[in-house]
Design a protein around this motif. Structure first.
Motif, PDB file in Angstrom:
ATOM      1  N   VAL A  57     -25.942  40.081 -50.468  1.00 26.18           N
ATOM      2  CA  VAL A  57     -25.535  40.266 -51.862  1.00 26.18           C
ATOM      3  C   VAL A  57     -25.083  38.915 -52.408  1.00 26.18           C
ATOM      4  N   HIS A  58     -25.630  38.534 -53.547  1.00 32.09           N
ATOM      5  CA  HIS A  58     -25.257  37.285 -54.201  1.00 32.09           C
ATOM      6  C   HIS A  58     -24.387  37.624 -55.402  1.00 32.09           C
ATOM      7  N   ASN A  59     -23.208  37.029 -55.439  1.00 34.38           N
ATOM      8  CA  ASN A  59     -22.248  37.330 -56.494  1.00 34.38           C
ATOM      9  C   ASN A  59     -22.731  36.862 -57.857  1.00 34.38           C
ATOM     10  N   LEU A  60     -22.345  37.620 -58.861  1.00 31.06           N
ATOM     11  CA  LEU A  60     -22.573  37.259 -60.248  1.00 31.06           C
ATOM     12  C   LEU A  60     -21.302  36.553 -60.712  1.00 31.06           C
ATOM     13  N   ILE A  61     -21.437  35.333 -61.168  1.00 31.56           N
ATOM     14  CA  ILE A  61     -20.280  34.507 -61.502  1.00 31.56           C
ATOM     15  C   ILE A  61     -20.246  34.248 -63.000  1.00 31.56           C
ATOM     16  N   VAL A  62     -19.076  34.399 -63.607  1.00 33.30           N
ATOM     17  CA  VAL A  62     -18.890  34.052 -65.020  1.00 33.30           C
ATOM     18  C   VAL A  62     -18.779  32.539 -65.080  1.00 33.30           C
ATOM     19  N   THR A  63     -19.616  31.905 -65.899  1.00 33.77           N
ATOM     20  CA  THR A  63     -19.681  30.440 -65.895  1.00 33.77           C
ATOM     21  C   THR A  63     -18.830  29.763 -66.944  1.00 33.77           C
ATOM     22  N   ASN A  64     -18.504  30.445 -68.009  1.00 35.44           N
ATOM     23  CA  ASN A  64     -17.739  29.771 -69.064  1.00 35.44           C
ATOM     24  C   ASN A  64     -16.672  30.700 -69.634  1.00 35.44           C
ATOM     25  N   ASP A  65     -15.730  31.069 -68.795  1.00 32.41           N
ATOM     26  CA  ASP A  65     -14.668  31.968 -69.249  1.00 32.41           C
ATOM     27  C   ASP A  65     -13.733  31.303 -70.260  1.00 32.41           C
ATOM     28  N   ASN A  70     -16.983  31.724 -80.621  1.00 31.42           N
ATOM     29  CA  ASN A  70     -18.281  32.151 -81.127  1.00 31.42           C
ATOM     30  C   ASN A  70     -19.429  31.989 -80.114  1.00 31.42           C
ATOM     31  N   HIS A  71     -19.129  31.672 -78.854  1.00 29.71           N
ATOM     32  CA  HIS A  71     -20.155  31.515 -77.829  1.00 29.71           C
ATOM     33  C   HIS A  71     -20.228  32.746 -76.935  1.00 29.71           C
ATOM     34  N   LYS A  72     -21.447  33.060 -76.504  1.00 28.48           N
ATOM     35  CA  LYS A  72     -21.633  34.165 -75.572  1.00 28.48           C
ATOM     36  C   LYS A  72     -21.092  33.778 -74.202  1.00 28.48           C
ATOM     37  N   CYS A  73     -20.766  34.785 -73.440  1.00 29.69           N
ATOM     38  CA  CYS A  73     -20.328  34.579 -72.069  1.00 29.69           C
ATOM     39  C   CYS A  73     -21.551  34.254 -71.205  1.00 29.69           C
ATOM     40  N   GLY A  74     -21.436  33.271 -70.332  1.00 29.02           N
ATOM     41  CA  GLY A  74     -22.529  32.901 -69.442  1.00 29.02           C
ATOM     42  C   GLY A  74     -22.293  33.434 -68.042  1.00 29.02           C
ATOM     43  N   TYR A  75     -23.381  33.668 -67.334  1.00 28.92           N
ATOM     44  CA  TYR A  75     -23.325  34.168 -65.962  1.00 28.92           C
ATOM     45  C   TYR A  75     -24.318  33.390 -65.117  1.00 28.92           C
ATOM     46  N   ARG A  76     -24.088  33.399 -63.805  1.00 33.27           N
ATOM     47  CA  ARG A  76     -25.041  32.774 -62.907  1.00 33.27           C
ATOM     48  C   ARG A  76     -25.015  33.464 -61.551  1.00 33.27           C
ATOM     49  N   ILE A  77     -26.130  33.348 -60.864  1.00 34.32           N
ATOM     50  CA  ILE A  77     -26.193  33.737 -59.458  1.00 34.32           C
ATOM     51  C   ILE A  77     -26.678  32.510 -58.705  1.00 34.32           C
ATOM     52  N   ALA A  78     -26.281  32.394 -57.461  1.00 38.13           N
ATOM     53  CA  ALA A  78     -26.677  31.223 -56.681  1.00 38.13           C
ATOM     54  C   ALA A  78     -26.924  31.609 -55.236  1.00 38.13           C
ATOM     55  N   ALA A  79     -27.797  30.853 -54.616  1.00 40.35           N
ATOM     56  CA  ALA A  79     -28.044  30.948 -53.179  1.00 40.35           C
ATOM     57  C   ALA A  79     -28.033  29.504 -52.680  1.00 40.35           C
ATOM     58  N   ASN A  80     -27.197  29.219 -51.696  1.00 42.96           N
ATOM     59  CA  ASN A  80     -26.982  27.823 -51.316  1.00 42.96           C
ATOM     60  C   ASN A  80     -27.059  27.562 -49.821  1.00 42.96           C
TER      61      ASN A  80
END
Length: 158
Positions: A57-65, A70-80
Motif C-alpha cells: 500500500v502506497h500512502n496518499l500524501i497531502v502536498t500543500n497543506d 484560492n488554491h486546490k489541495c494537492g496530493y501525491r503517491i510515491a514509490a521509492n
C-alpha cells in the motif's frame, strides 16, 4: 497500465534523489517514482494500480497543506525502493513517452543496486555509474524548455 503511464508522463516524476548524510562517505542515492495531482480520484485510481503491481500500500500524501486560500489541495503517491522500481517500470515502459529515458535509467540503477544485496558491500555503496544516472535524470527532470533533437528541429523548420 497505459493510463498510469499517461498520468506519469504528464503529472509524474521518475528519477534518482540524492541525500547527503554526514555519517556516510558518499551521498545516498535512491530511486524515486511519484505522481502528483489535485484530483483525488485520479490519485486513488493510480494508487490502486501501483499497489496491485507492488503488493504494498502506497500512502496518499497531502502536498500543500499550507496552500493559499484560492488554491486546490494537492496530493501525491510515491514509490521509492529498488524493488518497487523493478516491479513498476518494466510494466509502464512500453507506454511511456516523455519519461521513458528516466524510467530506463532508474530501472538500470535499481537492478544494479539490487544485485549488490547480499554481497559484502552495502547496496547503497556509491558508484560512479550511479552518479552518471543521477546526473542524467536530474538533467531530464529539470524544469524549463525541452532541448531534444526533435524540438530543436521543429524550431528550425518554423
Amino acid at each position: 497500465l497505459a493510463w498510469v503511464a499517461g498520468i506519469v508522463d504528464g503529472e509524474g516524476t521518475i528519477g534518482v534523489h540524492r541525500t547527503n548524510v554526514k555519517s556516510q562517505k558518499h551521498p545516498y542515492l535512491r530511486p524515486h517514482f511519484q505522481i502528483a495531482n489535485t484530483d483525488l480520484r485520479i490519485l486513488e485510481k493510480a494508487r490502486s494500480i501501483v499497489t496491485a503491481i507492488t503488493g504494498k500500500v502506497h500512502n496518499l500524501i497531502v502536498t500543500n497543506d499550507k496552500r493559499p486560500e484560492n488554491h486546490k489541495c494537492g496530493y501525491r503517491i510515491a514509490a521509492n525502493t529498488q524493488s518497487d522500481m523493478i516491479l513498476i517500470l518494466p510494466l509502464l515502459l512500453p507506454f511511456l513517452v516523455g519519461k521513458r529515458e528516466q524510467a530506463e535509467l532508474v530501472l538500470e540503477f535499481s537492478k544494479r543496486r539490487m544485485s549488490r544485496i547480499g554481497s559484502a558491500k552495502h547496496w547503497y555503496e556509491f558508484k560512479e555509474s550511479d552518479e552518471v544516472i543521477y546526473s542524467r535524470c536530474t538533467q531530464l527532470n529539470r524544469r524549463g524548455e525541452t532541448q531534444s533533437a526533435e524540438v530543436i528541429e521543429l524550431k528550425r523548420s518554423a
